[in-house]
Design a protein around this motif. Structure first.
Motif, PDB file in Angstrom:
ATOM      1  N   ALA A  38      59.405  48.115  83.583  1.00  0.00           N
ATOM      2  CA  ALA A  38      58.760  48.046  85.027  1.00  0.00           C
ATOM      3  C   ALA A  38      59.519  47.688  86.105  1.00  0.00           C
ATOM      4  CB  ALA A  38      57.432  47.225  85.003  1.00  0.00           C
ATOM      5  N   ASP A  75      56.967  53.103  90.570  1.00  0.00           N
ATOM      6  CA  ASP A  75      58.245  52.534  90.666  1.00  0.00           C
ATOM      7  C   ASP A  75      59.455  53.574  90.081  1.00  0.00           C
ATOM      8  OD1 ASP A  75      58.446  52.632  87.928  1.00  0.00           O
ATOM      9  OD2 ASP A  75      57.761  50.681  87.442  1.00  0.00           O
ATOM     10  N   ASN A 135      56.769  54.582  86.304  1.00  0.00           N
ATOM     11  CA  ASN A 135      55.136  53.688  86.224  1.00  0.00           C
ATOM     12  C   ASN A 135      54.520  53.527  87.338  1.00  0.00           C
ATOM     13  OD1 ASN A 135      56.121  52.705  83.384  1.00  0.00           O
ATOM     14  ND2 ASN A 135      57.769  51.444  84.611  1.00  0.00           N
ATOM     15  N   HIS A 140      52.107  51.825  89.868  1.00  0.00           N
ATOM     16  CA  HIS A 140      52.092  50.576  90.430  1.00  0.00           C
ATOM     17  C   HIS A 140      50.831  50.680  91.336  1.00  0.00           C
ATOM     18  CE1 HIS A 140      53.442  46.608  91.560  1.00  0.00           C
ATOM     19  NE2 HIS A 140      52.772  46.957  92.747  1.00  0.00           N
ATOM     20  N   ASN A 176      50.990  47.020  86.913  1.00  0.00           N
ATOM     21  CA  ASN A 176      52.003  48.132  86.743  1.00  0.00           C
ATOM     22  C   ASN A 176      51.829  48.670  85.241  1.00  0.00           C
ATOM     23  OD1 ASN A 176      54.720  49.104  85.920  1.00  0.00           O
ATOM     24  ND2 ASN A 176      55.296  48.593  88.018  1.00  0.00           N
ATOM     25  N   THR A 177      51.863  49.885  85.117  1.00  0.00           N
ATOM     26  CA  THR A 177      51.498  50.610  83.728  1.00  0.00           C
ATOM     27  C   THR A 177      52.790  50.253  82.939  1.00  0.00           C
ATOM     28  OG1 THR A 177      52.347  52.590  84.386  1.00  0.00           O
ATOM     29  CG2 THR A 177      49.961  52.140  84.630  1.00  0.00           C
ATOM     30  N   GLY A 178      53.884  49.820  83.322  1.00  0.00           N
ATOM     31  CA  GLY A 178      54.942  49.257  82.522  1.00  0.00           C
ATOM     32  C   GLY A 178      55.282  48.030  82.045  1.00  0.00           C
ATOM     33  N   ASP A 179      54.212  47.128  82.569  1.00  0.00           N
ATOM     34  CA  ASP A 179      54.296  45.806  82.578  1.00  0.00           C
ATOM     35  C   ASP A 179      53.680  45.391  81.035  1.00  0.00           C
ATOM     36  OD1 ASP A 179      54.155  43.009  82.374  1.00  0.00           O
ATOM     37  OD2 ASP A 179      52.482  42.927  84.185  1.00  0.00           O
ATOM     38  N   TRP A 188      49.973  45.052  80.938  1.00  0.00           N
ATOM     39  CA  TRP A 188      48.973  46.019  81.275  1.00  0.00           C
ATOM     40  C   TRP A 188      48.040  46.171  80.119  1.00  0.00           C
ATOM     41  CZ3 TRP A 188      46.785  48.987  84.887  1.00  0.00           C
ATOM     42  CH2 TRP A 188      46.524  50.126  84.437  1.00  0.00           C
TER      43      TRP A 188
END
Length: 241
Positions: free
Chosen positions: A2, A122, A126, A128, A185-188, A191
């Motif tokens: 992310a 981002d 991903n 956000h 954030n879907t890349g965190d 998540w």
């Protein structure tokens, strides 16, 4: 992975909650959309800018022994300057608190509680989401101008002022303190899923995901290094709709 820099604005979503922080789902009782959440992306509708300010304030330095020993931080008061290319008149009136009286709309004595979600990407593709569970919306100005050989447009502008979420278990930090703003954030690594996010942001919402199947539609020809091939649809499906 992310990232913390973003490209474009994919869409804005809104919902209206009652004085207990519960999403109003019925349109005839003041709710947005068919089930309480509106995603504005219709014919000519959509967000142009969503500028978020005052997420944090600079701290107050405190001195002792001729040194800075402590910095105090006040309560953040985020707000959003939102410009829409267009938005349905009914939805905008509900969010701002204009009531239908004698064939027209007039500002009510009490402002509705509005939850707001701003979606972007981002540079790693991903999703956000900048989110507010409670706030008030105003229309600060409305500008008209004459058209000549060039058309003069007046896009809808709003100011969103955030407040603390009404339920005291929403937007808590690890120390148990409640905040007015939360991002996802879907890349965190933390998540979870869209359902968990929508439920927290929009007053316990438990219906279908309004973003399912939504794919970022900004053209790659206008930007460089957008990693468009890495952009994931919200539903997890790789097909565009």
């Amino acid at each position: 992975m992310a990232g913390m820099s973003f490209k474009g604005i994919d869409f804005v979503m809104g919902g209206i909650t009652d004085d207990k922080g519960v999403l109003i789902t019925e349109p005839d009782k003041g709710g947005l959309g068919e089930k309480g959440i509106a995603l504005w992306d219709g014919d000519g509708d959509g967000a142009t800018t969503a500028n978020i300010t005052a997420l944090e304030e600079a701290g107050q330095q405190q001195y002792a022994n001729n040194k800075v020993k402590r910095i105090n931080h006040g309560v953040p008061t985020p707000q959003v300057a939102l410009t829409m290319l267009d938005i349905p008149y009914e939805d905008a009136s509900k969010m701002v608190g204009y009531q239908s009286v004698n064939g027209g709309r007039v500002l009510a004595n009490h402002k509705p509680h509005v939850a707001l979600l701003i979606a972007s990407h981002d540079f790693d593709g991903n999703w956000h989401f900048d989110c507010f569970a409670n706030g008030e919306v105003i229309i600060p100005t409305r500008n008209h101008g004459t058209s000549n050989k060039n058309e003069t447009d007046s896009n809808a502008t709003f100011t969103y002022q955030s407040m603390a979420p009404i339920p005291n278990n929403v937007f808590l930090n690890a120390d148990g303190s409640q905040q007015a703003f939360k991002d996802y954030n879907t890349g965190d690594s933390s998540w979870k899923d869209y359902e968990t996010m929508l439920k927290e942001v929009f007053g316990g919402y438990s219906g279908d995901n309004p973003m399912a199947g939504y794919v970022q539609a900004s053209g790659t020809g206008s930007f460089t290094n957008t990693n468009e091939s890495n952009v994931s649809p919200v539903s997890g499906d790789s097909s565009a709709h």
